[in-house]
Design an enzyme around this catalytic site. Structure first.
Site, short mmCIF file in Angstrom:
data_model
loop_
_atom_site.label_atom_id
_atom_site.label_comp_id
_atom_site.label_asym_id
_atom_site.label_seq_id
_atom_site.Cartn_x
_atom_site.Cartn_y
_atom_site.Cartn_z
N CYS A 187 74.28 10.64 -30.48
CA CYS A 187 72.84 10.88 -30.43
C CYS A 187 72.42 11.02 -28.97
O CYS A 187 72.14 10.04 -28.29
CB CYS A 187 72.09 9.72 -31.11
SG CYS A 187 70.29 9.91 -31.10
N LEU A 188 72.40 12.27 -28.52
CA LEU A 188 72.08 12.55 -27.13
C LEU A 188 71.30 13.85 -27.06
O LEU A 188 71.76 14.88 -27.59
CB LEU A 188 73.35 12.64 -26.28
CG LEU A 188 73.20 12.56 -24.77
CD1 LEU A 188 72.66 11.20 -24.34
CD2 LEU A 188 74.54 12.81 -24.09
#
Length: 255
Positions: A187-188
């Site tokens: 999750c970036l």
């Protein structure tokens, strides 16, 4: 009567004979000039084209080899434009060669932060082994305690790379927190279409991922139990869900 006829007989060298001959000569000259220099004679004789049609009847513009028509000779611009696959291959080849040189130089100096391998000799999929993390972090201590030599990442590149981000996931070990989601998805925002820029390189992505693991307090799961194994299919589904959530609520970064 005979005397009168002799009196009025014209002599060959007289002026009257000269005037008659001059008139005859002038008439001949005027006839010659009318036959050779009459304007109507030029206009009434049209030139013939190579195909047998006359230019006077068919007013066509015939292109010459020195002046071709633009429609006949202009190349199709769309055929000269490189495809997305060509752009991707050129960019990935350049990045891969630069990373290989960087790894070689670091290895000679006794420092190897990461290595890159092609999956099935394809530039479109990489395996990245990350060896070095912040030595003060808990994640680094977990690696030492569990004898984990490296973190294995997998990166696949879409056809429109570098204009779209790669899909990067964790393959092993099983990481908790550190912005690592179910299936190994990461999750970036950097890896989304909103946060990506074509100027970014894979070296910058790898460095950012290492920092995000430490910042997110990643830990290596010791007891997997009933936890789902990391897989590409599960990671892709998890990443799509993450994108939907952040598209709805936005991205929040810690100060």
């Amino acid at each position: 009567m005979m005397a009168l006829r002799k009196l009025f007989r014209l002599k060959p060298g007289s002026s009257d004979s000269r005037s008659v001959s001059a008139k005859d000569n002038g008439g001949r000259r005027s006839k010659r000039s009318s036959t050779t220099s009459s304007p109507s004679s030029h206009s009434s004789s049209p030139t013939c084209l190579p195909n047998g049609h006359s230019s006077a009847r068919n007013h066509q513009i015939v292109p010459t080899t020195n002046q071709p028509l633009s429609r006949q000779t202009s190349p199709d611009k769309s055929t000269n434009k490189p495809s997305n696959c060509t752009i991707r291959s050129r960019r990935l080849l350049k990045e891969y060669q630069e990373l290989c040189r960087s790894v070689q130089n670091n290895t000679q100096n006794g420092f190897t932060p990461f290595t890159v391998d092609l999956v099935n000799d394809s530039l479109n999929e990489w395996n990245v082994k990350v060896y070095q993390f912040d030595s003060d972090s808990q994640f680094y201590r977990d690696m030492k305690e569990l004898s984990v030599e490296y973190v294995l990442l997998n990166a696949t590149f879409p056809e429109n790379y570098p204009f779209a981000p790669p899909f990067v996931r964790v393959v092993s070990p099983h990481i908790e927190k550190g912005f690592v989601m179910e299936g190994g998805a990461i999750c970036l925002e950097l890896l989304t279409r909103h946060g990506w820029a074509s100027a970014y390189t894979m070296e910058a992505v790898i460095m950012q991922l290492c920092a995000s693991f430490v910042k997110g307090q990643a830990r290596i799961k010791r007891n997997k139990g009933n936890a789902k194994q990391f897989s590409k299919k599960l990671a892709e589904a998890s990443f799509r869900n993450v994108i939907k959530i952040h598209d709805r609520h936005g991205w929040v970064s810690d100060a």
